[in-house]
Scaffold this motif. Structure first.
Motif, PDB file in Angstrom:
ATOM      1  N   GLY A   1       0.781  -1.228   0.000  1.00  7.26           N
ATOM      2  CA  GLY A   1       0.000   0.000   0.000  1.00  7.26           C
ATOM      3  C   GLY A   1       0.813   1.279   0.000  1.00  7.26           C
ATOM      4  O   GLY A   1       0.280   2.352   0.304  1.00  7.26           O
ATOM      5  N   ALA A   2       2.103   1.190  -0.352  1.00  2.00           N
ATOM      6  CA  ALA A   2       2.925   2.392  -0.508  1.00  2.00           C
ATOM      7  C   ALA A   2       2.761   2.902  -1.942  1.00  2.00           C
ATOM      8  O   ALA A   2       3.176   2.240  -2.892  1.00  2.00           O
ATOM      9  N   THR A   3       2.134   4.049  -2.086  1.00  2.00           N
ATOM     10  CA  THR A   3       1.914   4.636  -3.404  1.00  2.00           C
ATOM     11  C   THR A   3       2.978   5.688  -3.681  1.00  2.00           C
ATOM     12  O   THR A   3       3.198   6.582  -2.854  1.00  2.00           O
ATOM     13  N   VAL A   4       3.640   5.569  -4.830  1.00  2.00           N
ATOM     14  CA  VAL A   4       4.661   6.531  -5.235  1.00  2.00           C
ATOM     15  C   VAL A   4       4.107   7.399  -6.353  1.00  2.00           C
ATOM     16  O   VAL A   4       3.680   6.887  -7.393  1.00  2.00           O
ATOM     17  N   ILE A   5       4.089   8.705  -6.126  1.00  2.00           N
ATOM     18  CA  ILE A   5       3.768   9.672  -7.173  1.00  2.00           C
ATOM     19  C   ILE A   5       5.089  10.323  -7.588  1.00  2.00           C
ATOM     20  O   ILE A   5       5.757  10.953  -6.775  1.00  2.00           O
ATOM     21  N   ARG A   6       5.435  10.142  -8.858  1.00  2.00           N
ATOM     22  CA  ARG A   6       6.722  10.631  -9.353  1.00  2.00           C
ATOM     23  C   ARG A   6       6.507  11.750 -10.366  1.00  2.00           C
ATOM     24  O   ARG A   6       5.894  11.543 -11.419  1.00  2.00           O
ATOM     25  N   MET A   7       6.988  12.939 -10.030  1.00  2.00           N
ATOM     26  CA  MET A   7       6.967  14.045 -10.976  1.00  2.00           C
ATOM     27  C   MET A   7       7.956  13.723 -12.092  1.00  2.00           C
ATOM     28  O   MET A   7       9.118  13.420 -11.820  1.00  2.00           O
ATOM     29  N   ASN A   8       7.504  13.805 -13.336  1.00  2.00           N
ATOM     30  CA  ASN A   8       8.252  13.181 -14.424  1.00  2.00           C
ATOM     31  C   ASN A   8       8.490  14.138 -15.591  1.00  2.00           C
ATOM     32  O   ASN A   8       8.122  13.872 -16.729  1.00  2.00           O
ATOM     33  N   ASN A   9       9.111  15.275 -15.283  1.00  2.00           N
ATOM     34  CA  ASN A   9       9.480  16.197 -16.361  1.00  2.00           C
ATOM     35  C   ASN A   9      10.900  16.702 -16.119  1.00  2.00           C
ATOM     36  O   ASN A   9      11.126  17.886 -15.856  1.00  2.00           O
ATOM     37  N   PRO A  10      11.880  15.780 -16.157  1.00  2.00           N
ATOM     38  CA  PRO A  10      13.255  16.156 -15.792  1.00  2.00           C
ATOM     39  C   PRO A  10      13.858  17.232 -16.679  1.00  2.00           C
ATOM     40  O   PRO A  10      14.733  17.976 -16.245  1.00  2.00           O
ATOM     41  N   GLN A  11      13.389  17.321 -17.932  1.00  2.00           N
ATOM     42  CA  GLN A  11      13.918  18.352 -18.831  1.00  2.00           C
ATOM     43  C   GLN A  11      13.614  19.753 -18.308  1.00  2.00           C
ATOM     44  O   GLN A  11      14.341  20.703 -18.581  1.00  2.00           O
ATOM     45  N   LYS A  12      12.531  19.882 -17.543  1.00  2.00           N
ATOM     46  CA  LYS A  12      12.136  21.159 -16.939  1.00  2.00           C
ATOM     47  C   LYS A  12      12.334  21.131 -15.431  1.00  2.00           C
ATOM     48  O   LYS A  12      11.733  21.923 -14.697  1.00  2.00           O
ATOM     49  N   TYR A  13      13.177  20.214 -14.962  1.00  2.00           N
ATOM     50  CA  TYR A  13      13.499  20.088 -13.535  1.00  2.00           C
ATOM     51  C   TYR A  13      12.256  19.848 -12.678  1.00  2.00           C
ATOM     52  O   TYR A  13      12.199  20.255 -11.519  1.00  2.00           O
ATOM     53  N   ASN A  14      11.253  19.201 -13.283  1.00  2.00           N
ATOM     54  CA  ASN A  14       9.993  18.877 -12.598  1.00  2.00           C
ATOM     55  C   ASN A  14       9.298  20.118 -12.031  1.00  2.00           C
ATOM     56  O   ASN A  14       8.605  20.043 -11.008  1.00  2.00           O
ATOM     57  N   ALA A  15       9.489  21.251 -12.706  1.00  2.92           N
ATOM     58  CA  ALA A  15       8.870  22.503 -12.246  1.00  2.92           C
ATOM     59  C   ALA A  15       7.355  22.398 -12.273  1.00  2.92           C
ATOM     60  O   ALA A  15       6.771  21.667 -13.090  1.00  2.92           O
ATOM     61  N   TRP A  16       6.712  23.147 -11.400  1.00  3.96           N
ATOM     62  CA  TRP A  16       5.255  23.115 -11.276  1.00  3.96           C
ATOM     63  C   TRP A  16       4.619  24.112 -12.236  1.00  3.96           C
ATOM     64  O   TRP A  16       4.341  25.260 -11.878  1.00  3.96           O
ATOM     65  N   THR A  17       4.398  23.676 -13.465  1.00  2.00           N
ATOM     66  CA  THR A  17       3.591  24.439 -14.414  1.00  2.00           C
ATOM     67  C   THR A  17       2.120  24.200 -14.094  1.00  2.00           C
ATOM     68  O   THR A  17       1.787  23.385 -13.226  1.00  2.00           O
ATOM     69  N   ARG A  18       1.247  24.875 -14.804  1.00  2.93           N
ATOM     70  CA  ARG A  18      -0.191  24.685 -14.585  1.00  2.93           C
ATOM     71  C   ARG A  18      -0.579  23.229 -14.810  1.00  2.93           C
ATOM     72  O   ARG A  18      -1.306  22.627 -14.008  1.00  2.93           O
ATOM     73  N   THR A  19      -0.069  22.629 -15.889  1.00  2.34           N
ATOM     74  CA  THR A  19      -0.420  21.242 -16.209  1.00  2.34           C
ATOM     75  C   THR A  19       0.179  20.266 -15.207  1.00  2.34           C
ATOM     76  O   THR A  19      -0.470  19.312 -14.792  1.00  2.34           O
ATOM     77  N   MET A  20       1.444  20.500 -14.825  1.00  2.00           N
ATOM     78  CA  MET A  20       2.072  19.629 -13.837  1.00  2.00           C
ATOM     79  C   MET A  20       1.298  19.656 -12.521  1.00  2.00           C
ATOM     80  O   MET A  20       1.036  18.608 -11.910  1.00  2.00           O
ATOM     81  N   LEU A  21       0.910  20.855 -12.072  1.00  2.00           N
ATOM     82  CA  LEU A  21       0.152  20.964 -10.823  1.00  2.00           C
ATOM     83  C   LEU A  21      -1.201  20.275 -10.935  1.00  2.00           C
ATOM     84  O   LEU A  21      -1.638  19.590 -10.002  1.00  2.00           O
ATOM     85  N   LYS A  22      -1.851  20.445 -12.082  1.00  2.00           N
ATOM     86  CA  LYS A  22      -3.145  19.788 -12.285  1.00  2.00           C
ATOM     87  C   LYS A  22      -3.002  18.278 -12.198  1.00  2.00           C
ATOM     88  O   LYS A  22      -3.802  17.598 -11.523  1.00  2.00           O
ATOM     89  N   ASP A  23      -1.977  17.735 -12.851  1.00  2.00           N
ATOM     90  CA  ASP A  23      -1.765  16.285 -12.853  1.00  2.00           C
ATOM     91  C   ASP A  23      -1.324  15.790 -11.473  1.00  2.00           C
ATOM     92  O   ASP A  23      -1.751  14.726 -11.017  1.00  2.00           O
TER      93      ASP A  23
END
Length: 307
Positions: A44-66
């Motif tokens: 039951g360990a859930t991993v959420i991985r931010m996956n935009n290394p080209q942009k250093y996983n920055a929080w754009t509008r779409t990244m935050l939404k996802d």
């Protein structure tokens, strides 16, 4: 008429197809992969991985939404017992990408949007009903640092760094850091990070001052976080009440978040922040955006009447 109707139907189908493609591309990194990847193991360990290394996983509008969407699903998924948030690549997260989150609007509407966006940005971490571990695989900036202190534990890489350049940007602290940082590390050290010095501790230093729970080699960050999650899940008193790095009064932190968000929204439209953007953009040789911010500074006596 039939031919016109056929052309109209075909046009609508093409537009729908284009819109679907646009939505897919907006939710994908430059390699065509999802911006956020979620997995759950048998315990039951859930991993959420931010996956935009080209942009250093920055929080754009779409990244935050996802990211927020994935967190909401995990909160409602009975299979998820503990949430782990991490990043792909060398960075954990470069913080909020303002250019990728805001749209042009009237000053009054912009201030309202900034306030609402900042409230939402951190409330989702505060309101999450299950334990959260931030597995910080690399450097973190701004809101990605402060939101980590709203988690139950933080596992940092020895190659991680923690930057909160609010004073340099001409804005007040956010993410409850005005309260959490002094609580965790003492007022003097908190001022070093949040104030004009802008001290950026590394993973080992962050462990010493109490900003993170554990500091491990880069290849051990996610395994260590997962092991900690499994330990919690298998304990007799699971699930424990939420604890934001040792502080359990979520209601109070939400009051702090509200107050900071109001101050931040005001600061984003104040001369120090606008001039800081001019200086930053000029340093990056981005002449046109710098000129726009310089014009905003010059015309502020007029447009501030619309606030």
């Amino acid at each position: 008429k039939n031919s016109m109707r056929g052309l109209l139907v075909k046009s609508l189908r093409n537009n729908n197809r284009v819109n679907r493609i646009r939505r897919y591309l907006a939710s994908a990194n430059s390699g065509g992969e999802p911006l956020v990847v979620t997995t759950t193991d048998e315990l039951g360990a859930t991993v959420i991985r931010m996956n935009n290394p080209q942009k250093y996983n920055a929080w754009t509008r779409t990244m935050l939404k996802d990211l927020h969407g994935a967190m909401k699903k995990a909160s409602e998924n009975e299979a998820t017992k503990v949430l782990i948030v991490t990043g792909t690549g060398k960075y954990y997260c470069a913080g909020v990408d303002l250019a990728g989150t805001l749209k042009p609007m009237w000053p009054g509407a912009l201030r309202k949007r900034l306030y609402e966006m900042n409230i939402e940005l951190f409330d989702i971490w505060l309101d999450f009903p299950k334990p959260i571990i931030a597995a910080m695989n690399g450097p973190a900036i701004g809101a990605s640092v402060t939101s980590a202190t709203l988690c139950d534990a933080v596992v940092a890489s020895t190659e991680a760094t923690f930057s909160t350049p609010f004073a340099k940007l001409g804005v007040p602290p956010e993410g409850c850091s005005s309260f959490n940082f002094p609580r965790l590390m003492g007022k003097e050290t908190a001022n070093r990070m949040l104030g004009p010095e802008g001290w950026v501790p590394n993973g080992a230093e962050a462990k010493v001052i109490g900003l993170v729970t554990d500091c491990v080699p880069p290849d051990q960050v996610l395994p260590h976080a997962t092991q900690l999650a499994h330990k919690w899940i298998q304990s007799t008193d699971f699930p424990p009440p939420r604890s934001h790095m040792g502080f359990s009064d979520t209601a109070y932190l939400k009051i702090v978040n509200d107050s900071e968000s109001k101050q931040l929204a005001d600061a984003f439209l104040a001369p120090p922040f606008l001039q800081a953007q001019v200086n930053f953009l000029r340093s990056k040789n981005k002449i046109i955006p710098a000129s726009i911010f310089q014009l905003l500074v010059f015309l502020r006596p007029l447009w501030k009447l619309m606030l």
